[in-house]
Design an enzyme around this catalytic site. Structure first.
Site, PDB file in Angstrom:
ATOM      1  N   PRO A  91       0.831  -1.216   0.000  1.00 57.74           N
ATOM      2  CG  PRO A  91      -0.877  -1.605   1.526  1.00 57.74           C
ATOM      3  CD  PRO A  91       0.430  -2.167   1.045  1.00 57.74           C
ATOM      4  CB  CYS A  92       1.654   3.391  -2.590  1.00 59.63           C
ATOM      5  SG  CYS A  92       0.177   3.387  -3.629  1.00 59.63           S
ATOM      6  N   PRO A  93      -0.168   4.968   0.098  1.00 57.32           N
ATOM      7  CG  PRO A  93      -2.341   4.820   0.952  1.00 57.32           C
ATOM      8  CD  PRO A  93      -1.149   3.978   0.602  1.00 57.32           C
ATOM      9  CG  ASP A  94       1.975   5.994   4.884  1.00 55.01           C
ATOM     10  OD1 ASP A  94       1.178   6.895   5.201  1.00 55.01           O
ATOM     11  OD2 ASP A  94       1.976   4.873   5.423  1.00 55.01           O
ATOM     12  CG  PHE A  95       6.011   5.666  -0.057  1.00 53.32           C
ATOM     13  CD1 PHE A  95       7.050   6.117   0.729  1.00 53.32           C
ATOM     14  CD2 PHE A  95       5.588   4.355   0.101  1.00 53.32           C
ATOM     15  CE1 PHE A  95       7.670   5.282   1.654  1.00 53.32           C
ATOM     16  CE2 PHE A  95       6.198   3.508   1.016  1.00 53.32           C
ATOM     17  CZ  PHE A  95       7.245   3.984   1.792  1.00 53.32           C
TER      18      PHE A  95
END
Length: 387
Positions: A91-95
């Site tokens: 999962p990529c929301p933090d990047f």
């Protein structure tokens, strides 16, 4: 016999689908979010006219998994096969530029580190890592990715590229970082020693250049998929901008490839599952936003003769239909993600979860093109080394 693959962060299984289409056998999957698990099982069962129990998914947290437990679940012989791969897009929301930007300190961001830890423990013959462009374009995130690649650099040679789905014929402006890596023990047996040393040398350069945006590109060695007529499509074609909403006829510019135009995918959908599923909040904006106006943060309206912005849906924010006063349907979003028409999501799954799992996935067509190149590499390991 098909090369077996283990899939982490499976979601709806879009990366799995691309691998399967290229001839790989995904034998084990891990997905923690139960609604996505149900969506995956339903979709694959429908595609194969099978029972949902034919597609088991490990629902343990990646933090709780060990190489031994994975081997026991994945391989009927309980021993490692000679060749196998690992795939995953944490999962990529933090990047993401539009996300939390917490990087490795976020709950999702730390999953990238755990994914690379699993690579170290499992020692697959090859692996794929997929994430948003922000993991390279932001210095803090790039440092974190470099640390993760350092973890595996002793055992693997790798290549890295920012790929846009448009460039392989997907009607979507979606840039993603892709890492492909092969185990040195496998390469030692199939290519000569000088070629292996050359790859290791290029990897040292890649690692040293990762902290400098765009300077690593010239050290690529893997044959990344390209389709000449679509390459650099975003800048090579003159795309229409906006038109008044409700215009009955807008002529497609002659030079635009139909495959990259959203309108090509919004036809003949009436008989398909999930076509009549869409958010229906009431707002005057559904009639006021011009066709092709994607300038705002919300209420972006697609243009029938242009590609879609990145399919990243959440919080009911789904792109508007080019010609109708509503948001696009679940099936229309699937088409934009190049999901086969015989794949469907269950009626009881919430719309939010449906759009989220669709938007989280890799476009199937992009996944398939990457998988094909990996398959060709196994068929002829030396073909990629002349780049």
């Amino acid at each position: 016999m098909a090369i077996q693959v283990l899939s982490f962060f499976t979601g709806a299984g879009l990366l799995d689908l691309g691998m399967h289409q290229a001839g790989f056998d995904v034998v084990w999957r891990n997905e923690y979010h139960i609604p996505f698990v149900k969506g995956f099982k339903h979709g694959f069962a429908k595609m194969h006219d099978a029972c949902i129990d034919d597609f088991p998914v490990c629902t343990s947290s990646i933090e709780d998994l060990t190489p031994y437990s994975i081997r026991q679940e994945a391989f009927s012989s309980k021993i490692w096969p000679d060749l196998f791969g690992v795939i995953g897009g944490p999962p990529c929301p933090d990047f993401s530029v539009a996300g939390t930007n917490k990087g490795s300190f976020g709950d999702n961001g730390k999953l990238t580190g755990l994914y690379f830890d699993q690579i170290v423990g499992l020692q697959p013959t090859f692996f794929i890592f997929e994430n948003v462009k922000g993991i390279l374009s932001n210095l803090k995130h790039r440092e974190y990715l470099t640390e993760q690649i350092h973890k595996v650099s002793k055992d693997y040679v790798f290549d890295i590229k920012i790929m846009n789905s448009l460039d392989v014929g997907v009607a979507q402006d979606r840039e993603r970082v892709i890492v492909v890596a092969f185990h040195k023990s496998y390469l030692h047996d199939v290519i000569n020693a000088d070629d292996l040393k050359e790859l290791e040398s290029r990897n040292r350069l890649l690692l040293s250049k990762l902290l400098h945006p765009n300077s690593y590109k010239k050290h690529n060695w893997f044959t990344w998929p390209t389709i000449n007529k679509f390459e650099n499509a975003k800048s090579n074609f003159e795309w229409p901008t906006t038109n008044p909403f409700g215009a009955e006829e807008i002529t497609r510019p002659k030079n635009l490839p139909l495959e990259l135009c959203v309108g090509n995918y919004l036809e003949n959908l009436e008989h398909l599952d999930n076509q009549n599923e869409f958010f229906t909040p009431k707002s005057d904006k559904f009639f006021l936003v011009e066709e092709g106006d994607v300038s705002r943060k919300s209420f972006k309206r697609l243009h029938r003769w242009r590609y879609s912005p990145t399919a990243a849906y959440g919080n009911n924010e789904v792109h508007l239909h080019p010609m109708l006063p509503r948001r696009i349907s679940v099936r229309e979003a699937m088409r934009i993600q190049t999901i086969p028409d015989n794949f469907s999501l269950p009626r009881e799954m919430t719309l939010s979860n449906k759009f989220k799992t669709i938007g989280n996935g890799v476009p199937v067509k992009l996944a398939n093109h990457i998988a094909q190149e990996i398959y060709r590499f196994f068929d002829c390991p030396t073909y990629a080394l002349g780049n």
